[in-house]
Design an enzyme around this catalytic site. Structure first.
Site, mmCIF file in Angstrom:
data_model
loop_
_atom_site.group_PDB
_atom_site.id
_atom_site.type_symbol
_atom_site.label_atom_id
_atom_site.label_comp_id
_atom_site.label_asym_id
_atom_site.label_seq_id
_atom_site.Cartn_x
_atom_site.Cartn_y
_atom_site.Cartn_z
ATOM 1 N NE ARG A 53 -4.103 -1.950 2.111
ATOM 2 C CZ ARG A 53 -4.762 -2.554 3.083
ATOM 3 N NH1 ARG A 53 -4.306 -2.519 4.325
ATOM 4 N NH2 ARG A 53 -5.873 -3.216 2.818
ATOM 5 C CG HIS A 72 -9.835 -6.132 0.914
ATOM 6 N ND1 HIS A 72 -10.122 -5.421 2.047
ATOM 7 C CD2 HIS A 72 -10.579 -7.281 0.968
ATOM 8 C CE1 HIS A 72 -11.011 -6.105 2.764
ATOM 9 N NE2 HIS A 72 -11.296 -7.224 2.133
#
Length: 481
Positions: A441, A454
């Site tokens: 991320r 995710h």
């Protein structure tokens, strides 16, 4: 970005065990926000901490820190917990713990402890004798109460030999065990290896028929029973050496049939299984723990762990190490079976970036056991994000997912859920750049919504989501919470 730097200056970043140990040297009060790598520290409390820092103006006795549970051994009980946890350390001793972002309660605790430190420094009071808080979550604490009761229970291993199993005597033997006042706590069927048989029956190895006995124990399935004495005070047998002529072989606190039987019964508690990694680790660990028997260890390696942690009346080594690389792989597989988790690469990630992320996943030791590209509809997104579908911001999540196809994967490895969350990094990519700069991320995320990837938070969530998203059969996740 300036605001981010102020947050880090306000709270020291603790992300390994040595930094944790160093932090405990702080004088006065240290307030520690324990966080998970995948979600980052509790931002909601940082305004309160800054306010208290300014109002109390006690830089010498008031400190703030954020500690990543994933990488700190001391904080292992708090791993995989979504709720914020705040610890309060006074001169290196954890004296209080608050679960959840309860600002009034945290505020009161900080003010009370700082006022105590002020009075102690002024000679107005004597330092209280705090009871140190055990670092365990509520589930662990409850389990600990049960475990302390079970420690008084005595356990044994009973083996129903292959010949008895083949001739259909298993039920009869188990019935005799129960009638004798024992409780069968657990049972398993397995074929014993020659090595296991020789280790387990080492005390009768000098008997003339032992070599004929070994193949009889390895030529079929044995039943391994864990039995306890129930409410009986004295065991109905007094044998201290296994008898190869009997169909039922009692032994004492045997662990996976790897260590030899012990002469007398003793209180049994939980064992700790570890996966150790280093160059030439197998031989290094064997040298550290020493020989199998205490007598040999005292003579040959008096500095070994066997001697250091010997227990009275127990002549065997209380530590075990795999005898070969093949055995290590087999035993790691048994104690730490592979785990499945769901991984998702979001639509905003370019094809080139997607390939780079897949490379990172494989380099981290994951096996991509299932994968498909899909444009997620609201119904499909609900299967993945079911925990937040009633939140106000969920419509923004759906909008991001509708921008293009997502890549949905089943990732498999030991400890997959925690490792994938650690590889992803904090939800906020800006925070990730500060706390986990090498995370996915931090590298590929744009903002909280477009944060590249995710993943599931728990074993239950992973199993439920995988089963809903992938119609074809997926093996049940072998690990439980």
């Amino acid at each position: 970005m300036a605001g981010k730097k102020r947050e880090i200056q306000l709270q020291a970043v603790i992300n390994n065990q040595s930094m944790w140990d160093e932090m405990l040297q702080n004088k006065g009060l240290t307030v520690i926000d324990v966080y998970q790598a995948w979600c980052g520290p509790c931002k909601a409390m940082q305004t309160l901490f800054r306010k208290l820092k300014n109002e109390l103006n006690e830089d010498e006795i008031l400190h703030f820190a954020v500690a990543e549970a994933d990488n700190i051994v001391t904080l292992q009980p708090f791993r995989d917990k979504c709720e914020p946890i705040f610890l309060f350390s006074v001169n290196g001793k954890i004296v209080a713990k608050i679960n959840g972002a309860n600002a009034p309660l945290v505020n009161k605790k900080i003010v009370d402890l700082v006022n105590e430190e002020r009075k102690i420094a002024a000679g107005e009071m004597v330092r209280p004798q705090y009871n140190e808080i055990l670092l365990a979550d509520s589930d662990t604490e409850n389990a600990g109460e049960a475990s302390s009761e079970n420690l008084e229970q005595l356990y044994s291993i009973a083996i129903i030999k292959p010949e008895a199993v083949v001739t259909g005597k298993t039920v009869e033997i188990k019935r005799k065990i129960i009638n004798a006042g024992f409780v069968i706590e657990a049972e398993a069927k397995r074929v014993l290896t020659e090595e296991q048989v020789r280790d387990f029956y080492s005390r009768i190895a000098d008997q003339p028929d032992f070599e004929d006995f070994v193949p009889l124990m390895t030529n079929g399935i044995s039943y391994i029973l864990v039995i306890s004495q129930g409410n009986k005070q004295d065991p109905p047998w007094k044998e201290t050496v296994p008898n190869p002529e009997s169909e039922l072989e009692p032994s004492e606190n045997q662990h996976e049939m790897v260590t030899p039987t012990v002469m007398e019964k003793w209180d049994s508690g939980p064992s700790l299984a570890l996966v150790l990694l280093r160059d030439n680790g197998l031989q290094h660990w064997k040298k550290l723990i020493g020989p199998n028997t205490l007598e040999e260890a005292k003579e040959c390696l008096p500095e070994s762990l066997c001697v250091q942690f010997a227990m009275e009346s127990l002549p065997i080594n209380q530590l075990y190490g795999s005898v070969s690389l093949e055995a290590a792989e087999r035993e790691i597989q048994y104690f730490f079976p592979p785990q499945n988790t769901l991984g998702l690469i979001k639509p905003h990630v370019t094809q080139e970036q997607r390939e780079e992320i897949i490379d990172l996943i494989k380099e981290a030791g994951f096996e991509i056991t299932q994968m498909k590209e899909v444009l997620l509809t609201e119904d499909q997104a609900d299967k993945i994000y079911f925990k937040i579908k009633k939140r106000d911001f969920y419509k923004d999540v759906l909008e991001v997912l509708s921008e293009g196809p997502s890549l949905v994967m089943v990732l498999t490895k030991w400890n997959a859920i925690s490792d994938w969350r650690r590889l992803m990094g904090p939800i906020d990519p800006d925070e990730g750049k500060l706390l986990s700069p090498d995370s996915i991320r931090a590298t590929y995320g744009k903002n909280v919504l477009r944060n590249a990837v995710h993943g599931s938070s728990t074993v239950h969530e992973a199993m439920e989501t995988i089963n809903k998203i992938f119609e074809e059969a997926v093996p049940e996740n072998p690990e439980q919470n």
